[in-house]
Design an enzyme around this catalytic site. Structure first.
Site, PDB file in Angstrom:
ATOM      1  N   GLY A  73       6.844  -0.436 -38.583  1.00 37.80           N
ATOM      2  CA  GLY A  73       7.361   0.717 -37.712  1.00 37.80           C
ATOM      3  C   GLY A  73       8.964   1.313 -38.224  1.00 37.80           C
ATOM      4  O   GLY A  73       9.127   0.958 -39.124  1.00 37.80           O
ATOM      5  N   GLY A  74       9.054   2.086 -37.333  1.00 39.88           N
ATOM      6  CA  GLY A  74      10.540   2.997 -37.730  1.00 39.88           C
ATOM      7  C   GLY A  74      11.566   2.136 -37.786  1.00 39.88           C
ATOM      8  O   GLY A  74      12.441   2.305 -38.755  1.00 39.88           O
ATOM      9  N   ILE A  75      11.835   1.045 -36.876  1.00 35.72           N
ATOM     10  CA  ILE A  75      12.878   0.194 -36.850  1.00 35.72           C
ATOM     11  C   ILE A  75      12.840  -0.730 -37.946  1.00 35.72           C
ATOM     12  O   ILE A  75      13.999  -0.840 -38.853  1.00 35.72           O
ATOM     13  CB  ILE A  75      13.100  -0.576 -35.318  1.00 35.72           C
ATOM     14  N   GLY A  89       8.548  -6.619 -39.669  1.00 37.09           N
ATOM     15  CA  GLY A  89       7.148  -6.105 -39.385  1.00 37.09           C
ATOM     16  C   GLY A  89       7.015  -4.581 -39.660  1.00 37.09           C
ATOM     17  O   GLY A  89       7.497  -4.325 -40.941  1.00 37.09           O
ATOM     18  N   GLY A 139       2.970 -12.885 -34.408  1.00 37.93           N
ATOM     19  CA  GLY A 139       3.944 -13.945 -34.710  1.00 37.93           C
ATOM     20  C   GLY A 139       5.277 -13.666 -34.266  1.00 37.93           C
ATOM     21  O   GLY A 139       6.228 -14.337 -34.779  1.00 37.93           O
ATOM     22  N   GLU A 197       5.146 -13.130 -41.661  1.00 35.07           N
ATOM     23  CA  GLU A 197       3.737 -12.877 -41.499  1.00 35.07           C
ATOM     24  C   GLU A 197       3.019 -11.950 -42.272  1.00 35.07           C
ATOM     25  O   GLU A 197       1.907 -11.898 -42.743  1.00 35.07           O
ATOM     26  CB  GLU A 197       3.420 -12.885 -40.134  1.00 35.07           C
ATOM     27  N   LYS A 239       4.290   9.827  -9.546  1.00 36.68           N
ATOM     28  CA  LYS A 239       4.178  10.668  -8.479  1.00 36.68           C
ATOM     29  C   LYS A 239       4.130  12.217  -8.833  1.00 36.68           C
ATOM     30  O   LYS A 239       3.666  12.984  -8.266  1.00 36.68           O
ATOM     31  CB  LYS A 239       5.374  10.126  -7.618  1.00 36.68           C
TER      32      LYS A 239
END
Length: 456
Positions: A231-233, A229, A350, A252, A380
């Site tokens: 992103g960084g990883i 996919g 996917g 995909e 809080k």
């Protein structure tokens, strides 16, 4: 209205196979927008396949239409139609939320379409049919064929079913192959465009990303076929694969990091058992280098998402490795990858398709990666605090993107938890072992308190 639609379909059929001047189909943006009517259902392409001109200007017809439904996926346009002032004119249904969709969600006219990506188009069409499909594409070639270019996740299916089809043809889009070719005679109208292909900025990987990436890369063998996919990883995983040989791609999403590995000779697809020697994807999104690589490149196949992401298709790819990320994992392995509690953040995409398909494949493996902790604001105190992303139970209302039945390996910067075939007690122990050390005792205590495990 019925007579107009019938006439348009008849015109398509009569023109098919003929060589004619595509200019006869070119209309202005204003003329295209004038085709929109109240109660229409409009579908546009995924990511870079979105019709940028049309979608950037559809808000200009808001004063004369009501209840128009726009269906998109990972929208890359300016999103002016998302403004609260237009909510009576437009509803927006998304298969995968973009940042602008998340921000505008409170307006009340935006909804998410739950889906597995390989069924997104098919199931949507079983529910509603589009009045208008509008997307991006290349210029016609000398034979009159247009390429849908950056995506065929659901686009061709929508074109085949839509009453009116409008494509923004653009010389900047890469001509791709697979099942994205369509003769211009099958299109009702064309808009001539010249905007750059939308890009995703390259994401720098952090030290944690590289640690996780190395864990995963160490479990990838020469000759494996991978799905990655963004992103960084995922970028760190790609960077950690530079010493591998004969890797293949069945994914995909085609990404910029994959191009780097092709150029290094790491990816050649020579060992693939399905589409040998080819890079197979259902859409592409990345930098200009990616689009330049794809242009007129017969080694890249952009194919129907219903085929590419079908777990039964993926199962035919020996040594398939699926690599995805998640937001939160509970101690039995349930993965929430698309929401913050009940609030939709992105989409299932996917993830289940590829994770299940990879495990069905001969010698296949599936990895779910995440940081062990996150910094979040305490409601809080208002102060940010570190929390564990491995939890006894998912947040109330959290969406399970990948069931615990379908989780294989879970990876954090503290190691890999192999969950295939394990019982719930083993899962609790293994997932605690890869949680941040400062939370491990508390996680064990909470697991006992809620009854996930009991002391012998």
């Amino acid at each position: 209205m019925t007579m107009i639609i019938a006439s348009q379909h008849k015109m398509r059929n009569e023109e098919k196979g003929k060589v004619m001047d595509y200019k006869n189909k070119v209309i202005s943006l204003t003329e295209a927008l004038n085709l929109v009517k109240s109660n229409d259902i409009i579908v546009t392409g995924l990511g870079a396949a979105e019709a940028q001109l049309f979608m950037d200007n559809i808000h200009t017809v808001a004063d004369r239409v009501k209840n128009v439904t726009i269906t998109n996926c990972l929208s890359m346009c300016s999103g002016k139609f998302l403004n609260e002032e237009y909510k009576e004119s437009f509803n927006i249904d998304g298969w995968f939320f973009s940042p602008l969709m998340r921000k505008a969600f409170k307006n009340g006219n935006i909804a998410f379409i739950p889906n597995h990506l390989h069924l997104a188009g098919k199931k949507r069409l079983a529910h509603v049919k589009p009045n208008i499909y509008v997307g991006s594409a290349t210029l016609p070639d000398k034979h009159g064929f247009i390429s849908l270019s950056c995506s065929n996740t659901y686009e061709r299916r929508m074109i085949d079913e839509a009453d009116i089809v409008i494509l923004e043809i653009n010389p900047n889009y890469p001509r791709t192959f697979g099942d994205v070719e369509i003769h211009y005679s099958e299109i009702d109208y064309l808009i001539e465009a010249d905007y750059p292909v939308p890009t995703l900025p390259d994401v720098d990987s952090s030290e944690k990303d590289f640690v996780i990436g190395k864990y995963i890369a160490d479990m990838i063998n020469d000759g494996d076929c991978i799905q990655l996919g963004i992103g960084g990883i995922p970028n760190a995983v790609a960077a950690s694969l530079k010493d591998k040989k004969d890797l293949g791609i069945h994914t995909e999403m085609m990404t910029s990091g994959m191009v780097d590995l092709v150029n290094l000779g790491v990816i050649n697809g020579s060992k693939k058992t399905l589409h040998k020697g080819k890079i197979v994807c259902t859409f592409a999104l990345g930098n200009q280098k990616l689009y330049d690589f794809m242009h007129d490149n017969p080694s890249v196949l952009v194919m129907d998402g219903h085929y590419v992401n079908d777990p039964d298709t993926i199962a035919k790819v020996d040594n398939m490795v699926s690599i995805n990320t998640t937001i939160e994992v509970d101690l039995t392995g349930q993965c929430c990858s698309e929401s913050i509690g009940p609030v939709q953040w992105s989409g299932t995409g996917g993830q289940a398709d590829t994770a299940i398909g990879a495990q069905k494949a001969k010698n296949g493996r599936s990895f779910i990666a995440l940081y062990s902790t996150a910094m979040v604001r305490n409601p809080k105190t208002g102060e940010k605090e570190e929390i564990s992303k491995i939890v006894p139970m998912l947040k109330q209302g959290a969406i399970v993107s990948l069931s615990r039945n379908d989780v294989d390996f879970v990876v954090t910067e503290y190691g890999i938890a192999a969950l295939r075939g394990t019982n719930t007690r083993e899962r609790v122990e293994r997932l605690i072992a890869i949680a941040h050390p400062k939370f491990r005792d508390e996680l064990r205590k909470q697991a006992l308190e809620v009854g996930l495990i009991y002391e012998k």
